[in-house]
Design a protein around this motif. Structure first.
Motif, PDB file in Angstrom:
ATOM      1  N   TYR A 152       0.824  -1.215   0.000  1.00 54.10           N
ATOM      2  CA  TYR A 152       0.000   0.000   0.000  1.00 54.10           C
ATOM      3  C   TYR A 152       0.856   1.263   0.000  1.00 54.10           C
ATOM      4  O   TYR A 152       0.353   2.339  -0.329  1.00 54.10           O
ATOM      5  CB  TYR A 152      -0.922   0.029   1.220  1.00 54.10           C
ATOM      6  N   GLY A 153       2.129   1.167   0.408  1.00 53.32           N
ATOM      7  CA  GLY A 153       2.984   2.350   0.492  1.00 53.32           C
ATOM      8  C   GLY A 153       2.776   3.085   1.803  1.00 53.32           C
ATOM      9  O   GLY A 153       2.500   2.500   2.840  1.00 53.32           O
ATOM     10  N   GLY A 154       2.898   4.428   1.745  1.00 52.03           N
ATOM     11  CA  GLY A 154       2.671   5.251   2.925  1.00 52.03           C
ATOM     12  C   GLY A 154       3.753   5.179   3.982  1.00 52.03           C
ATOM     13  O   GLY A 154       3.532   5.557   5.137  1.00 52.03           O
ATOM     14  N   GLN A 155       4.956   4.750   3.605  1.00 53.47           N
ATOM     15  CA  GLN A 155       6.025   4.619   4.588  1.00 53.47           C
ATOM     16  C   GLN A 155       6.461   5.986   5.121  1.00 53.47           C
ATOM     17  O   GLN A 155       6.405   7.000   4.429  1.00 53.47           O
ATOM     18  CB  GLN A 155       7.247   3.918   3.978  1.00 53.47           C
ATOM     19  N   LEU A 156       6.904   5.976   6.368  1.00 52.12           N
ATOM     20  CA  LEU A 156       7.610   7.118   6.933  1.00 52.12           C
ATOM     21  C   LEU A 156       9.086   6.913   6.616  1.00 52.12           C
ATOM     22  O   LEU A 156       9.675   5.895   6.990  1.00 52.12           O
ATOM     23  CB  LEU A 156       7.423   7.182   8.446  1.00 52.12           C
ATOM     24  N   ARG A 157       9.675   7.858   5.912  1.00 58.92           N
ATOM     25  CA  ARG A 157      11.105   7.780   5.584  1.00 58.92           C
ATOM     26  C   ARG A 157      11.862   8.719   6.515  1.00 58.92           C
ATOM     27  O   ARG A 157      11.663   9.936   6.490  1.00 58.92           O
ATOM     28  CB  ARG A 157      11.349   8.143   4.126  1.00 58.92           C
ATOM     29  N   LEU A 158      12.717   8.134   7.323  1.00 57.19           N
ATOM     30  CA  LEU A 158      13.501   8.879   8.314  1.00 57.19           C
ATOM     31  C   LEU A 158      14.940   8.950   7.818  1.00 57.19           C
ATOM     32  O   LEU A 158      15.598   7.923   7.616  1.00 57.19           O
ATOM     33  CB  LEU A 158      13.437   8.155   9.665  1.00 57.19           C
ATOM     34  N   TYR A 159      15.423  10.178   7.597  1.00 60.98           N
ATOM     35  CA  TYR A 159      16.785  10.385   7.105  1.00 60.98           C
ATOM     36  C   TYR A 159      17.741  10.457   8.289  1.00 60.98           C
ATOM     37  O   TYR A 159      17.522  11.230   9.221  1.00 60.98           O
ATOM     38  CB  TYR A 159      16.852  11.654   6.261  1.00 60.98           C
ATOM     39  N   LEU A 160      18.796   9.667   8.222  1.00 65.54           N
ATOM     40  CA  LEU A 160      19.667   9.494   9.380  1.00 65.54           C
ATOM     41  C   LEU A 160      20.860  10.440   9.401  1.00 65.54           C
ATOM     42  O   LEU A 160      21.598  10.485  10.390  1.00 65.54           O
ATOM     43  CB  LEU A 160      20.164   8.040   9.445  1.00 65.54           C
ATOM     44  N   ASP A 161      21.067  11.201   8.308  1.00 61.32           N
ATOM     45  CA  ASP A 161      22.223  12.098   8.230  1.00 61.32           C
ATOM     46  C   ASP A 161      21.790  13.458   7.704  1.00 61.32           C
ATOM     47  O   ASP A 161      22.145  13.869   6.600  1.00 61.32           O
ATOM     48  CB  ASP A 161      23.300  11.482   7.329  1.00 61.32           C
ATOM     49  N   GLY A 162      21.000  14.140   8.518  1.00 64.56           N
ATOM     50  CA  GLY A 162      20.545  15.472   8.126  1.00 64.56           C
ATOM     51  C   GLY A 162      19.702  15.428   6.867  1.00 64.56           C
ATOM     52  O   GLY A 162      18.802  14.599   6.723  1.00 64.56           O
ATOM     53  N   LYS A 163      20.014  16.329   5.916  1.00 65.86           N
ATOM     54  CA  LYS A 163      19.256  16.392   4.663  1.00 65.86           C
ATOM     55  C   LYS A 163      19.773  15.411   3.618  1.00 65.86           C
ATOM     56  O   LYS A 163      19.205  15.322   2.528  1.00 65.86           O
ATOM     57  CB  LYS A 163      19.318  17.807   4.091  1.00 65.86           C
ATOM     58  N   GLU A 164      20.848  14.704   3.920  1.00 65.96           N
ATOM     59  CA  GLU A 164      21.435  13.791   2.943  1.00 65.96           C
ATOM     60  C   GLU A 164      20.419  12.723   2.529  1.00 65.96           C
ATOM     61  O   GLU A 164      19.675  12.207   3.370  1.00 65.96           O
ATOM     62  CB  GLU A 164      22.686  13.129   3.513  1.00 65.96           C
ATOM     63  N   PRO A 165      20.369  12.370   1.245  1.00 63.95           N
ATOM     64  CA  PRO A 165      19.366  11.409   0.770  1.00 63.95           C
ATOM     65  C   PRO A 165      19.578   9.993   1.302  1.00 63.95           C
ATOM     66  O   PRO A 165      18.648   9.188   1.309  1.00 63.95           O
ATOM     67  CB  PRO A 165      19.507  11.460  -0.748  1.00 63.95           C
ATOM     68  N   GLU A 166      20.771   9.674   1.737  1.00 65.34           N
ATOM     69  CA  GLU A 166      21.064   8.366   2.328  1.00 65.34           C
ATOM     70  C   GLU A 166      22.029   8.563   3.491  1.00 65.34           C
ATOM     71  O   GLU A 166      22.819   9.513   3.487  1.00 65.34           O
ATOM     72  CB  GLU A 166      21.678   7.421   1.284  1.00 65.34           C
ATOM     73  N   PRO A 167      21.997   7.699   4.474  1.00 63.77           N
ATOM     74  CA  PRO A 167      21.098   6.554   4.633  1.00 63.77           C
ATOM     75  C   PRO A 167      19.725   6.988   5.166  1.00 63.77           C
ATOM     76  O   PRO A 167      19.591   8.075   5.722  1.00 63.77           O
ATOM     77  CB  PRO A 167      21.822   5.688   5.673  1.00 63.77           C
ATOM     78  N   TYR A 168      18.744   6.108   5.006  1.00 63.49           N
ATOM     79  CA  TYR A 168      17.426   6.363   5.544  1.00 63.49           C
ATOM     80  C   TYR A 168      16.802   5.043   5.987  1.00 63.49           C
ATOM     81  O   TYR A 168      17.268   3.956   5.612  1.00 63.49           O
ATOM     82  CB  TYR A 168      16.520   7.065   4.524  1.00 63.49           C
TER      83      TYR A 168
END
Length: 212
Positions: A152-168
């Motif tokens: 269904y999707g709808g995940q919460l994506r939590l970024y672990l290094d500030g605004k950096e796209p990875e890691p998450y």
């Protein structure tokens, strides 16, 4: 098992993880029947037209922007709380005391709201602290979805290094799951879902600067 007994077994885990890594994900934080009761209240409020489009920005400069944020919300009022909302508040008050006792965060209250994301709605990457305002210290998101599937999707994506796209880290919004994290540290976003997505979202706050 009663809601408080179910939740209380996780208080030390939550406190330790917030201290050590700044976030925690707890499946089964509250029992299914309690989650369903909260979900029913959110849906009843929605059907009664009590949920409103969420805005973006500080209170004095709020804007509606569906491309940034598409959820509908209803703020909980403690003076008008239902029995199930009061029981939830009891659980979270004890968690607040645990966080203060061990982490010295100076948390004094929880503000929270029901949130419903219609299919396709998103909330773009953001911090839960406004610039120059550090009152929100710990974000707590309790998912109320029934029978949610990862597809269904709808995940919460939590970024672990500030605004950096990875890691998450992506969290599927399964009913009963609690996600908590330091509000001023973790950028995060809500990905689109194919089904309505329901949560009870809140922030433990510290007091703002005293006025002269």
């Amino acid at each position: 098992m009663p809601p408080f007994e179910t939740a209380s077994q996780y208080f030390d885990l939550i406190t330790d993880n917030i201290a050590n890594q700044g976030y925690v994900i707890v499946p089964g934080f509250l029992p299914d029947d309690f989650i369903h009761a909260l979900r029913d209240e959110a849906l009843a409020l929605h059907e009664a037209g009590r949920l409103k489009r969420a805005t973006v920005g500080k209170a004095e400069n709020n804007q509606l922007d569906n491309k940034v944020r598409g959820d509908l919300i209803h703020w909980l009022e403690h003076t008008q709380a239902s029995p199930v909302q009061r029981e939830f508040s009891t659980v979270m008050e004890t968690l607040r005391e645990s966080l203060n006792r061990h982490l010295f965060l100076g948390l004094f209250e929880l503000e929270n709201h029901f949130a419903i994301y219609p299919p396709g709605a998103i909330y773009n990457k953001h911090l839960d602290q406004f610039r120059g305002n550090e009152e929100r210290q710990v974000t707590c998101i309790l998912y109320l979805n029934k029978g949610w599937k990862a597809k269904y999707g709808g995940q919460l994506r939590l970024y672990l290094d500030g605004k950096e796209p990875e890691p998450y880290i992506d969290t599927v919004p399964l009913g009963g799951t609690l996600v908590a994290f330091l509000s001023g540290r973790f950028w995060h976003e809500v990905l689109p879902a194919s089904q309505p997505r329901i949560s009870l979202t809140g922030w433990f706050r510290k007091r703002g600067p005293s006025l002269p």
